[in-house]
Design a protein around this motif. Structure first.
Motif, short mmCIF file in Angstrom:
data_model
loop_
_atom_site.label_atom_id
_atom_site.label_comp_id
_atom_site.label_asym_id
_atom_site.label_seq_id
_atom_site.Cartn_x
_atom_site.Cartn_y
_atom_site.Cartn_z
N TYR A 1 36.66 42.80 41.89
CA TYR A 1 36.41 42.72 40.45
C TYR A 1 34.92 42.80 40.13
O TYR A 1 34.49 42.44 39.04
CB TYR A 1 37.04 41.45 39.88
CG TYR A 1 38.54 41.55 39.81
CD1 TYR A 1 39.18 42.06 38.68
CD2 TYR A 1 39.33 41.18 40.89
CE1 TYR A 1 40.54 42.19 38.63
CE2 TYR A 1 40.71 41.30 40.85
CZ TYR A 1 41.31 41.81 39.71
OH TYR A 1 42.69 41.94 39.67
N ARG B 1 46.91 42.44 33.61
CA ARG B 1 46.51 43.76 34.10
C ARG B 1 47.69 44.58 34.63
O ARG B 1 47.50 45.55 35.35
CB ARG B 1 45.45 43.62 35.19
CG ARG B 1 44.09 43.18 34.65
CD ARG B 1 43.08 43.05 35.77
NE ARG B 1 41.76 42.68 35.27
CZ ARG B 1 40.72 43.49 35.20
NH1 ARG B 1 40.84 44.74 35.60
NH2 ARG B 1 39.56 43.06 34.74
N ALA C 1 49.69 44.04 37.01
CA ALA C 1 49.52 44.16 38.45
C ALA C 1 50.81 43.87 39.22
O ALA C 1 50.82 43.96 40.45
CB ALA C 1 48.42 43.22 38.93
N SER D 1 50.14 38.79 40.17
CA SER D 1 49.94 38.30 38.80
C SER D 1 50.31 36.84 38.62
O SER D 1 50.45 36.36 37.50
CB SER D 1 50.77 39.14 37.83
OG SER D 1 50.45 40.50 37.91
N LYS E 1 42.02 36.80 36.00
CA LYS E 1 41.71 38.23 36.06
C LYS E 1 41.46 38.85 34.69
O LYS E 1 40.78 39.87 34.59
CB LYS E 1 42.83 38.99 36.79
CG LYS E 1 44.18 38.96 36.10
CD LYS E 1 45.17 39.97 36.70
CE LYS E 1 45.46 39.76 38.16
NZ LYS E 1 46.23 38.52 38.43
N SER E 2 41.97 38.23 33.63
CA SER E 2 41.76 38.77 32.29
C SER E 2 40.48 38.28 31.64
O SER E 2 40.18 38.65 30.50
CB SER E 2 42.96 38.41 31.39
OG SER E 2 44.12 39.10 31.79
#
Length: 324
Positions: free
Chosen positions: A38, A123, A125, A130, A174-175
């Motif tokens: 990331y 995302r 994923a 996720s 992740k967001s």
């Protein structure tokens, strides 16, 4: 004030800490030349070299096991696990070794390592990339757990994690990596393990953490337009858990909602709701309400993924029903 992205705040925290402490190094898949899945460690190899940005084979047990051994030997490793979903691959190294070493050696040896990883949805994923598995970590005595929901906390919680004497699992959503804030990183942060009251209100207390802080704050803004004022508590760390702040706010208001992206059954929301019910019973006007993820694998479908975890609309609707 400078504008920082969440991922840049994490990079700055690592960079500042590595400049100050030569014993800190980063180890994981693609953390060096590629710069991290990331982009958190992007370009850091140019300053610190391959000896301190260590690229590894695709083996989570090897990454965590190496970090545990290095920490026991006096180093301060930062192990990066590309997805929290892979934590099961390293459960022995993390939960049987890192979490237990201080106890097993009678306090003579600690494991001052940080396990950086990311979790959550947003995302598309898929089911294996996720999940929100913080309950696994919270359930294991000996592990510390930090989950920053803001850019400011991404920087300061990581800096604080890097001086702890025991292993810290540091879960980044992740967001959140791309969100940016105007933030003065020089402002003194709350002490390690201390929750923050992000908003005060007289009608309802909402306890949350990580990305759900943003959803809860959005919901609180909307509720305020119709005269409903909400207290929002951002826990920041789940271990240690600052229950004193939770208790203080619950005793003032008497109505409580707990919001978590993790699955509803046996999750963090369940633990928080149970503890609030036990320790604040005399002050509660209604049962504690949980708003959490559905007990289903996360879909790769954008709409199914979005609707399997709490969002601002669901939080608003639940609050209105609770207060009706």
């Amino acid at each position: 004030m400078p504008k920082f992205a969440y991922r840049d705040a994490l990079k700055q925290a690592l960079t500042d800490a590595m400049r100050e402490d030569p014993d800190i190094f980063v180890i994981g898949e693609e953390v060096g030349r590629y710069g991290g899945a990331y982009g958190v460690t992007k370009g850091m190899i140019d300053e610190f070299g391959a000896d301190r940005l260590v690229d590894t084979p695709i083996s989570e047990p090897a990454i965590i096991g190496t970090a545990v051994g290095a920490a026991m030997a006096g180093m301060r490793p930062v192990a990066e696990l590309m997805y929290v979903d892979f934590i099961g691959m390293a459960m022995d190294q993390l939960c049987n070794q890192a979490a237990k070493i201080r106890y097993m050696f009678g306090g003579q040896i600690g494991v001052p390592m940080v396990l950086r990883t990311q979790g959550g949805t947003g995302r598309s994923a898929g089911a294996q990339h996720s999940q929100s598995l913080e309950a696994y970590v919270m359930h294991t005595p000996g592990l510390r757990l930090a989950m920053p929901g803001t850019v400011y906390d991404a920087y300061h919680l990581l800096r604080q994690a890097l001086v702890q004497p025991d292993p810290v699992v540091f879960i980044e959503h992740k967001s959140l990596y791309a969100i940016s804030e105007d933030v003065d990183l020089s402002v003194r942060p709350p002490e390690w393990g201390k929750a923050v009251v992000r908003r005060e209100g007289k009608d309802l207390v909402i306890v949350t953490y990580s990305r759900q802080v943003l959803h809860v704050m959005e919901a609180a803004d909307e509720l305020s337009k119709s005269g409903i004022e909400v207290t929002v508590i951002d826990l920041r760390t789940l271990s240690p858990l600052d229950f004193d702040t939770v208790r203080t706010e619950v005793e003032k208001v008497g109505k409580v909602m707990v919001v978590s992206e993790g699955a509803m059954t046996a999750g963090v929301a369940a633990e928080l709701a149970a503890r609030i019910s036990e320790e604040c019973f005399d002050f509660l006007e209604d049962p504690v309400v949980r708003v959490a993820g559905e007990d289903v694998p996360i879909s790769v479908s954008v709409e199914l993924e979005k609707n399997s975890v709490p969002g601002a609309t669901l939080i608003q609707d639940t609050a209105r029903r609770l207060l009706a």
